[in-house]
Design an enzyme around this catalytic site. Structure first.
Site, mmCIF file in Angstrom:
data_model
loop_
_atom_site.group_PDB
_atom_site.id
_atom_site.type_symbol
_atom_site.label_atom_id
_atom_site.label_comp_id
_atom_site.label_asym_id
_atom_site.label_seq_id
_atom_site.Cartn_x
_atom_site.Cartn_y
_atom_site.Cartn_z
ATOM 1 N N ASP A 1 1.066 -5.033 8.535
ATOM 2 C CA ASP A 1 -0.045 -4.100 8.333
ATOM 3 C C ASP A 1 -1.318 -4.938 8.196
ATOM 4 O O ASP A 1 -1.455 -5.724 7.250
ATOM 5 C CB ASP A 1 0.220 -3.264 7.073
ATOM 6 N N ARG B 1 -12.850 -3.554 -7.170
ATOM 7 C CA ARG B 1 -12.654 -4.191 -5.866
ATOM 8 C C ARG B 1 -13.981 -4.308 -5.142
ATOM 9 O O ARG B 1 -14.721 -3.318 -5.036
ATOM 10 C CB ARG B 1 -11.678 -3.332 -5.068
ATOM 11 N N TYR C 1 -11.198 1.901 10.761
ATOM 12 C CA TYR C 1 -12.364 2.325 9.966
ATOM 13 C C TYR C 1 -12.773 1.355 8.871
ATOM 14 O O TYR C 1 -13.717 1.623 8.151
ATOM 15 C CB TYR C 1 -12.133 3.715 9.362
ATOM 16 N N LYS C 2 -12.046 0.260 8.713
ATOM 17 C CA LYS C 2 -12.407 -0.718 7.678
ATOM 18 C C LYS C 2 -13.306 -1.779 8.320
ATOM 19 O O LYS C 2 -14.464 -1.509 8.636
ATOM 20 C CB LYS C 2 -11.143 -1.287 7.046
ATOM 21 N N PHE D 1 0.852 -1.186 0.000
ATOM 22 C CA PHE D 1 0.000 0.000 0.000
ATOM 23 C C PHE D 1 0.894 1.245 0.000
ATOM 24 O O PHE D 1 1.848 1.326 0.781
ATOM 25 C CB PHE D 1 -0.912 -0.015 1.225
#
Lengths: 443, 443
Positions: A238, A415, A263-264, A167
């Site tokens: 991560d 996605r 927040y995911k 990422f």
């Protein structure tokens, strides 16, 4: 200063502004396909026997939408708005500064709020509560644990090894840290599926994201961590697309450090505070992980206001500043959704949802230029499914306008994230019907 | 993990738990003195002609309390709870991921929210909007700007010069950064009122807090910054007790960097996001301030997801991670209170309030072991008044229980903060009546 129009599509903006009803005939067609989809009997049967089906009512979701972007922003847990009101009106407005300490005996003081949230995240990632700190953003936490790893490593080890396709923020943060340190530090980017020969004597830390943000490919954390440890390399994982998506076992794997998003899959709200993990091996009195960003909240006795920093006993030492109580309280409330969730059942359902999606999408892959990039093998799959498509950006804009909310990632990735807490197998069928309508319209 | 009972007094906790009515005869006596205080005619007259009196109705404040701790946590602006509900229910719950871009044309998208908040803070601190970033905590921002300053300074300058009595987090953060860098860096602590001879050729940066958190002593930012610049030293100003308390003129002073809090005089809520300032001198294409903690939000094109970090044009480059939207929205709403406020009128009223408090407290200083430690000279005073008292901790616990909410700072400081937006001169008289009752009870 950021030009948002350069970074999103006009269709996305329009869709959100006008909401339902759809803004164009195409969006209407996709929306109709979604809401009118015939649900196969086998999927209805799977939903009828889904032990997690009851969890959906704990979320507020808009109608006419299949939301497949919980891996970017988790949906709103129903209890959160009331908790926010209570924090704003009572704890802030009425009790004011007293709320830092008030209610400590009932677990309601702000001072220990970061630790209480950490204790809720710990079982989701296979950590002890004092190995977890909840604070800052994932980028800042990545900086902190990488800095700690570099300082713990012997001086001759000056390389951070990472996934060439990691990422971007992970790459930026690592490079920024190395630029700050100067003096022969290096970021080395490799293929994480072929680490053999790369865990050399100059490597200090291995920085990997367990689940790739584009392909959804999951790495074998246990095997890679063991390989790294055998080579004297510290691991930094991560968990952005792992925590809350399936059981994670950091202690079982022997990981040194980890970071992740609130927040995911943890549904803590936009930009929710991040978490970090530091193995208790690095929290002892000797050879403890040094704290690069040291602030009063990470001090062993914050109100003593010593002139020198004495770290708090656990990972709390990595909480530098005053926590953002409103955002942190939302995350605290959101995590209560997990209190009665069996993470193995969560994983089973996640695989069933993604298996179903892949199976229902197969006919579309035969008809349209869609290429599955997510591994079919269960052990190598996270909780998302991704496809390449030459017009991925435009297709996703159409889908979002029509109510199938996934996301687009450069250069050509569609996605779709699956959240077992609020998705049914029927949702999968509806989403595929919407995708079919979008692709047929564009063919 | 933090033992809160070791860091606050039992009385504080009890007071906040039981709230009104007061928990003890002593608290009742202080409360009665406060609510029954006779307000002198000259103070009523000052209040009757106060151009800022109308602002009080924009805040929600508890009854029976004089809240003199807005320099630790500002009071709740009345508009904030509704904004929070709107963000949670509509922007998060209903629009979901689309809110990152939706409403960009109406200034409601999340992506540009940090910049919109920065633009509201800029005029309060004498900055241009693109010189300000709103992100992270004050500690993390201090780390970032100190790191930038050290990298901008010539290699032979390796000293951070600071106030020996600076706020502890500033000292911890500076020391943590220097420990991370190693290699001959040094934190040198001096008396900021006697800088002559200390701005030597080995000093890279001068880190000072404009208003001392204990004494309320204000430094001459313009003069000190000029002196530092003449000596080739970069300045980093901590505006924790300045921003929103009186007009600050960073550009006028020629400051290089600054940081400050969102939750004190800006009333952004507990742990509100912090701000940082970088002079546009350091934001150009050449010799730009390097970004030590670089994340996707500070990238010139966040959604391109490049493998290399290209900084955004302005101070936005110092926003590393996804902003905590709930906390940031509260701050955004809170700042609207300042939209029609003349900062010079704010300063005039602040001085009138603190002058009045000092004057009314004088007879108590004669009767009790109270020593004023805040400068009487206007130019050297912030917006708080502090006294030493040998039993400061116990006296403040009594006061808080009785409704005069100030705070205690080690070792012996009673601190009273004044916020011209919601305090009247009558409040000052009430607070002094409460202090008198508390001191008489203890005599």
């Amino acid at each position: 200063m950021t030009n948002i129009h350069a970074t999103t599509t006009a269709a996305q903006t329009t869709a959100a502004q006008t909401a339902r009803p759809p803004a164009s005939p195409l969006h209407a067609r996709i929306g109709a396909a979604l809401t009118g989809a015939a649900i196969p009997a086998d999927l209805l049967d799977l939903d009828a026997h889904d032990p997690l089906a009851r969890k959906r009512e704990e979320f507020t979701l808009p109608g006419g939408v299949v939301y497949l972007d919980g891996n970017s922003l988790g949906a709103l847990p129903r209890a959160v708005p009331e908790r926010l009101q209570q924090v704003a009106a009572q704890e802030w407005g009425d009790a004011l500064i007293r709320s830092w300490s008030a209610g400590a005996d009932r677990g309601r003081d702000w001072m220990n709020l970061p630790d209480r949230v950490a204790a809720k995240i710990a079982p989701l990632i296979g950590a002890l509560p004092h190995e977890v700190a909840v604070t800052d953003t994932t980028g800042v936490n990545t900086f902190k644990v990488l800095a700690a790893a570099l300082k713990l490593a012997p001086a001759e080890r000056r390389v951070i090894l990472t996934d060439a396709e990691n990422f971007p923020t992970d790459l930026y943060v690592a490079q920024g840290l190395l630029d700050l340190l100067g003096g022969g530090y290096e970021l080395r980017r490799v293929n994480p599926d072929a680490l053999d020969g790369h865990l050399t004597a100059d490597v200090a830390a291995l920085l990997l994201t367990e689940v790739d943000y584009r392909t959804g490919r999951r790495l074998d954390m246990a095997a890679i961590t063991a390989q790294a440890r055998a080579a004297g390399v510290l691991t930094v994982w991560d968990l952005a697309h792992s925590a809350g998506a399936f059981p994670v076992d950091l202690r079982g794997a022997g990981a040194d450090f980890a970071v992740g998003c609130g927040y995911k899959f943890l549904n803590g709200g936009p930009g929710a505070p991040s978490f970090l993990f530091v193995s208790e091996r690095h929290l002892g009195n000797e050879n403890a992980a040094p704290v690069a960003i040291s602030g009063w909240m990470g001090h062993a006795d914050p109100f003593e206001m010593d002139r020198a920093f004495t770290p708090a006993p656990g990972a709390r030492r990595f909480v530098p500043g005053t926590p953002m109580v409103l955002s942190l309280s939302a995350l605290d409330s959101a995590l209560d959704v997990f209190a009665d969730v069996d993470l193995h059942a969560l994983r089973t359902k996640s695989l069933s949802l993604t298996d179903t999606f892949i199976r229902l999408m197969e006919p579309l892959c035969a008809r349209f230029p869609l290429t599955l990039v997510t591994p079919q093998e269960h052990a190598r799959r996270g909780s998302q499914v991704s496809y390449r498509h030459p017009q991925a950006r435009e297709v996703m804009a159409d889908l979002i306008g029509g109510g199938v909310i996934g996301d687009y990632r450069t250069p050509d990735i569609l996605r779709f994230g699956f959240t077992p807490l609020y998705h049914s197998h029927a949702d999968v069928a509806r989403a595929v019907a919407g995708v079919q309508a979008a692709l047929e319209a564009r063919a």
